[in-house]
Design an enzyme around this catalytic site. Sequence first.
Site, PDB file in Angstrom:
ATOM      1  N   HIS A   1      -0.523 -11.069  -5.185  1.00 35.33           N
ATOM      2  CA  HIS A   1       0.849 -10.623  -4.927  1.00 35.33           C
ATOM      3  C   HIS A   1       1.899 -11.532  -5.579  1.00 35.33           C
ATOM      4  O   HIS A   1       2.930 -11.056  -6.039  1.00 35.33           O
ATOM      5  CB  HIS A   1       1.114 -10.542  -3.424  1.00 35.33           C
ATOM      6  CG  HIS A   1       0.277  -9.515  -2.730  1.00 35.33           C
ATOM      7  ND1 HIS A   1       0.299  -8.182  -3.084  1.00 35.33           N
ATOM      8  CD2 HIS A   1      -0.606  -9.620  -1.706  1.00 35.33           C
ATOM      9  CE1 HIS A   1      -0.527  -7.514  -2.308  1.00 35.33           C
ATOM     10  NE2 HIS A   1      -1.094  -8.360  -1.476  1.00 35.33           N
TER      11      HIS A   1
ATOM     12  N   ASP B   1      -3.004  -2.720  -5.216  1.00 36.96           N
ATOM     13  CA  ASP B   1      -1.944  -3.679  -4.874  1.00 36.96           C
ATOM     14  C   ASP B   1      -0.953  -3.876  -6.017  1.00 36.96           C
ATOM     15  O   ASP B   1       0.264  -3.896  -5.797  1.00 36.96           O
ATOM     16  CB  ASP B   1      -2.562  -5.029  -4.501  1.00 36.96           C
ATOM     17  CG  ASP B   1      -3.064  -5.092  -3.073  1.00 36.96           C
ATOM     18  OD1 ASP B   1      -2.720  -4.208  -2.265  1.00 36.96           O
ATOM     19  OD2 ASP B   1      -3.808  -6.050  -2.757  1.00 36.96           O
TER      20      ASP B   1
ATOM     21  N   HIS C   1       0.835  -1.210   0.000  1.00 37.14           N
ATOM     22  CA  HIS C   1       0.000   0.000   0.000  1.00 37.14           C
ATOM     23  C   HIS C   1       0.869   1.260   0.000  1.00 37.14           C
ATOM     24  O   HIS C   1       0.580   2.221  -0.723  1.00 37.14           O
ATOM     25  CB  HIS C   1      -0.928   0.013   1.218  1.00 37.14           C
ATOM     26  CG  HIS C   1      -1.846  -1.163   1.282  1.00 37.14           C
ATOM     27  ND1 HIS C   1      -2.611  -1.452   2.397  1.00 37.14           N
ATOM     28  CD2 HIS C   1      -2.125  -2.141   0.373  1.00 37.14           C
ATOM     29  CE1 HIS C   1      -3.328  -2.545   2.163  1.00 37.14           C
ATOM     30  NE2 HIS C   1      -3.033  -2.984   0.954  1.00 37.14           N
TER      31      HIS C   1
END
Length: 275
Positions: free
Chosen positions: A259, A237, A78
């Site tokens: 991710h 993200d 973030h």
Amino acid sequence: MAYQTTLNSEVSYVGVGLHSGVDVHMTLQPAAADTGIVFVRSDLPGEPQVAAKASNVTSTLRATTIEENGIKMFTIEHLMSSFNAMGIDNCRILIDSEEPPVADGSSKVFMELIQKAGGKELPQLRREIVIDKLYRVDDGDKFVLALPYDGFRVSFTSINPHPVIGIQYGDYEINQEIYGKEVAPARTIAYEAEIEALRKMGLGLGGTMENVIVYNDQGWMNELRYPDELVRHKILDIVGDLRLAGFIKGHIVAVKSGHSLNTTMAKKLYEAFCK
């Protein structure tokens, strides 16, 4: 050609870590050209540093973790997303924990901190990653593409079998104005049925209804900022994860990415352009 930037002044923030649940004191400090984004662990002897770059990614379990010389920083995406959108090349992040504060679960607070500190141009050219051909990473039915484009744009398709979520699509040019209005306020997400299991794993200990949007089989348990807040946070993200490669000039197209795939693409681009 763009010149590198840093902060004009230092700015501090105190909060709690999303996964660790511990109090965190963080100060963003100006840094010289070619420093990059570095986390400086003020809680450890000698204040060791961890550089925020793709080659230092070691884990992507529920967050992006970087590690250097045995020192870890996790849930950095973030904050890194804000550095990307705000065009900050160089910053020292003085921090007394291995996880930045979660704030409200979005990147809005971090963007506001950077705006408060102000930006400063440095007399050194920025090394941009200019996408010159198709780059692709896959994991089954999930993928991320990087395509040539005059700017930085992210198109993301989220496909979730849960009827509350379903299919969500977002497509945004990533610049300070659009990101600040359409992406930065989007918060992190959790499924109520998974929360207890996460906490038994030592994750999500700092999560609350103030910093996480939660859904169950009946619907959303708190009020959304956008009807498609989930996919907007997915875009937040990936903007943060890709900042680990550098500043990208290109169009990122992602389907069901998280991710792991995000940072795989970051590593691929880092290897191609930064080695």
